[in-house]
Design a protein around this motif. Structure first.
Motif, short mmCIF file in Angstrom:
data_model
loop_
_atom_site.label_atom_id
_atom_site.label_comp_id
_atom_site.label_asym_id
_atom_site.label_seq_id
_atom_site.Cartn_x
_atom_site.Cartn_y
_atom_site.Cartn_z
N ASN A 158 0.82 -1.21 0.00
CA ASN A 158 0.00 0.00 0.00
C ASN A 158 0.86 1.26 0.00
N VAL A 159 1.96 1.21 0.72
CA VAL A 159 2.88 2.35 0.72
C VAL A 159 3.46 2.54 -0.67
N LYS A 160 3.85 1.43 -1.28
CA LYS A 160 4.42 1.51 -2.63
C LYS A 160 3.41 2.09 -3.61
N ALA A 161 2.17 1.60 -3.53
CA ALA A 161 1.13 2.11 -4.43
C ALA A 161 0.86 3.59 -4.17
N TYR A 162 0.88 3.96 -2.90
CA TYR A 162 0.66 5.37 -2.54
C TYR A 162 1.75 6.26 -3.13
N LEU A 163 2.99 5.86 -2.95
CA LEU A 163 4.09 6.68 -3.47
C LEU A 163 4.08 6.72 -5.00
N ASP A 164 3.77 5.59 -5.61
CA ASP A 164 3.74 5.55 -7.08
C ASP A 164 2.64 6.47 -7.63
N SER A 165 1.56 6.58 -6.88
CA SER A 165 0.45 7.43 -7.35
C SER A 165 0.58 8.87 -6.87
N HIS A 166 1.59 9.15 -6.05
CA HIS A 166 1.85 10.51 -5.57
C HIS A 166 3.31 10.86 -5.88
N ASN A 182 11.96 8.23 4.96
CA ASN A 182 10.74 8.67 5.63
C ASN A 182 9.60 8.69 4.61
N ILE A 183 8.40 8.75 5.13
CA ILE A 183 7.21 8.96 4.31
C ILE A 183 6.47 10.15 4.90
N ILE A 184 5.93 10.98 4.05
CA ILE A 184 5.30 12.21 4.51
C ILE A 184 3.80 12.03 4.65
N ASN A 185 3.23 12.65 5.69
CA ASN A 185 1.78 12.71 5.83
C ASN A 185 1.19 13.47 4.66
N ASP A 186 -0.04 13.17 4.37
CA ASP A 186 -0.68 13.88 3.26
C ASP A 186 -2.18 13.93 3.48
N ILE A 377 -1.79 2.49 7.48
CA ILE A 377 -2.24 3.89 7.49
C ILE A 377 -2.11 4.55 6.11
N TYR A 378 -1.38 3.92 5.19
CA TYR A 378 -1.32 4.46 3.82
C TYR A 378 -2.20 3.64 2.87
N SER A 379 -3.02 2.75 3.42
CA SER A 379 -3.97 2.01 2.59
C SER A 379 -5.26 2.80 2.47
N GLU A 380 -6.08 2.47 1.50
CA GLU A 380 -7.39 3.13 1.34
C GLU A 380 -8.23 2.94 2.61
N LYS A 381 -8.22 1.71 3.10
CA LYS A 381 -9.04 1.43 4.28
C LYS A 381 -8.49 2.14 5.52
N GLY A 382 -7.18 2.12 5.66
CA GLY A 382 -6.57 2.82 6.79
C GLY A 382 -6.83 4.30 6.73
N ARG A 383 -6.75 4.86 5.53
CA ARG A 383 -7.06 6.29 5.35
C ARG A 383 -8.48 6.58 5.80
N GLY A 427 -1.55 8.44 7.88
CA GLY A 427 -0.55 8.69 6.86
C GLY A 427 -1.12 9.48 5.73
N TRP A 428 -2.28 9.06 5.33
CA TRP A 428 -2.95 9.63 4.16
C TRP A 428 -4.34 9.98 4.63
N PHE A 429 -4.67 11.26 4.73
CA PHE A 429 -5.87 11.70 5.44
C PHE A 429 -6.95 12.17 4.49
N ASP A 430 -8.19 11.96 4.91
CA ASP A 430 -9.35 12.45 4.17
C ASP A 430 -9.84 13.73 4.83
N PHE A 431 -9.52 14.88 4.26
CA PHE A 431 -9.86 16.15 4.89
C PHE A 431 -11.36 16.43 4.89
N GLU A 432 -12.11 15.63 4.15
CA GLU A 432 -13.56 15.80 4.18
C GLU A 432 -14.11 15.57 5.58
N ALA A 433 -13.42 14.80 6.39
CA ALA A 433 -13.92 14.52 7.75
C ALA A 433 -13.98 15.81 8.58
#
Length: 529
Positions: A158-166, A182-186, A377-383, A427-433
């Motif tokens: 999931n981290v790999k997919a996240y970085l590849d898509s960002h 490191n990996i950055i919050n987003d 925390i960088y997966s869709e579900k974790g987000r 790790g990867w946040f949904d600001f809509e919340a």
């Protein structure tokens, strides 16, 4: 808040941190206030919300699949007095439910997390996972304190997919030698956006209109000073760091930056528009249009000015509009488009990105669990879960939309009650919340501010250790000279006729060497795309 910017080299962050430290400290003291919507392209928050809201079973409501073997990790984060960490926060419970990992949160014992981190690194007593800023990565990564995550991507799909898509974030965390330390919050950084706002009722009462240029800002401020002699019409609380929001109105950034026109590294004061900005501020200062203690203004003092009809125009983090409106006994603050100082268009600084992120200790004894935590925390579900919590527990679905429980009145309640949005929990946040908690009447700033984004972020290319070491002295010297000189120009202690001499002196402190070093790093970064 505390902006400061991701992707900078250690030296670069040293520079930036000097400017933004007050901003960060004066904000929430949390990474969420120095972070923002990524400059990359995260998945649509609304899509995430609606997909689960509209379906028969949201990601969070689905029963977890068979859990892996239990694990335990420690996480180092900052300590916030506004939302003191709680072991029974929902965010940790949900991690346990979804991953079978028990998280023990360890917090900084000083008000400066980097100092506490330094003690941990020097003693070897590091947490398994650590919340870190880019400067920490540059400083301690070169000492071997952090794991090279690029060698463990097979365990973090999931981290790999996240970085590849960002790709922008991937670029910001990839060291010159290819390591990822490191990996950055987003995703949560939208709250870091700095904006202009004004007292709508005072303007209406006196037949004033929001200024569209700095000339109009001056005449409007003069008029307000005449009407309210005891006031300081313009107020700001980040001292010299406030130039971070003023400068884009003049088509520049305060310090090191990539020139939007040439793509080359440059330094803000070298642009003639920078002098124009300082000339305006000098005029405002001389005529008492902003408080004389502007360099040391803190949040409490700023609040007093805004709440007692002593100031009517300000710049501040976007969420402060609603916060202050909730405190005002009369009147209302309203978003104001940035006034044009020079150039063709006035801008706001890019505030949507985040700096804080995660590293794993190179000596961790819980490597599998640490990698698994990051991957969650960088997966869709974790987000989804770490942003909204769980259906029936923290929110319900009403008319196809998620509605957070009434116990959450404002975004800080998410942090305080459940730990959502707090350091180390996502790790990867949904600001809509948190956005769903903002009143409709207070959403204008969130809709309008993206229209004024400065074309270049204040992030810097990553330097190698050798490059960093080669310019650290010059970085410090240039900054000290710059900050002292600009302050004196604004307060009239140095006449603006000395501006050209100021620019010449910058070179004596090593400015050109710094720029050349960053240019090499930028060229290398561009070549790796």
């Amino acid at each position: 808040m505390k902006k400061k910017t991701t992707g900078r080299s250690a030296a670069g962050v040293l520079v930036a941190s000097a400017l933004t430290a007050a901003m960060l400290a004066g904000c929430s003291g949390n990474n969420n206030n120095n972070a923002g919507a990524s400059s990359s392209a995260p998945a649509s928050p609304s899509a995430s919300a609606s997909s689960s809201a509209g379906g028969s079973a949201s990601a969070s409501a689905s029963p977890s699949a068979a859990l892996p073997e239990p694990g335990k990790i420690s996480i180092f984060t900052e300590y916030s007095t506004a939302w003191p960490p709680q072991a029974d926060w929902g965010v940790w419970k949900w991690v346990k439910e979804e991953t079978n990992i028990t998280v023990e949160q360890k917090t900084a014992t000083t008000t400066t997390p980097s100092e506490a981190l330094a003690l941990a690194v020097s003693s070897g007593d590091m947490a398994d996972v650590m919340s870190v800023f880019p400067a920490d990565v540059q400083k301690f990564g070169s000492q071997g304190a952090f794991l090279d995550l690029s060698k463990h991507m097979d365990k973090m799909p999931n981290v790999k997919a996240y970085l590849d898509s960002h790709p922008v974030i991937k670029m910001r965390v990839t060291q010159p030698d290819g390591k990822i330390l490191n990996i950055i919050n987003d995703g949560a950084g939208a709250g870091n956006q700095l904006v202009w706002f004004y007292r709508e009722d005072i303007f209406d009462k006196n037949g004033l209109t929001p200024p569209k240029t700095w000339d109009e800002l001056y005449t409007t401020s003069k008029k307000l000073k005449e009407l309210y002699p005891d006031s300081y019409p313009l107020v700001f609380r980040h001292g010299l760091g406030t130039l971070q929001i003023f400068a884009p109105s003049f088509g520049i950034l305060p310090e090191y930056q990539k020139d939007p026109a040439t793509g080359k590294m440059t330094y803000g004061p070298l642009n003639p528009n920078y002098k124009t900005m300082v000339e305006y501020l000098n005029k405002f200062y001389k005529e008492g249009l902003f408080p004389p203690d502007w360099l040391s203004m803190d949040y409490k003092a700023w609040t007093q000015f805004m709440a007692t009809n002593k100031s009517f125009i300000s710049v501040q983090y976007i969420g402060q509009i609603e916060t202050m409106n909730n405190q005002l006994t009369e009147g209302r603050l309203k978003f104001m488009a940035p006034p044009l100082g020079a150039g063709d268009k006035a801008y706001l600084p890019q505030g949507g990105y985040e700096d804080y992120g995660f590293s794993i200790a190179s000596n961790t004894k819980n490597l599998d669990a640490a990698l698994r935590y990051l991957d969650y925390i960088y997966s869709e579900k974790g987000r989804d879960i770490q942003s909204w919590g769980k259906e029936g527990e923290t929110y319900t679905v009403v008319d196809g939309k998620r509605k957070l429980n009434d116990v959450y009145k404002e975004s800080n309640d998410l942090r305080r009650i459940s730990g959502i949005l707090s350091a180390g929990t996502y790790g990867w946040f949904d600001f809509e919340a948190p956005l769903s908690l903002i009143k409709e009447s207070e959403r204008e700033a969130y809709v309008e501010s993206p229209k004024y984004q400065f074309p270049v972020a204040s992030t810097m290319p990553i330097l190698s250790k050798e490059e960093t070491d080669s310019i650290t002295t010059q970085i410090d010297a240039v900054y000290k000279y710059y900050s002292t000189s600009i302050s004196k120009f604004i307060m009239g202690e140095t006449p603006l006729t000395e501006w050209d001499n100021f620019l010449k002196e910058l070179d004596k402190y090593g400015l050109q060497k710094v720029l050349q070093t960053y240019q090499v790093a930028l060229d290398r970064q561009n070549a790796s795309k």
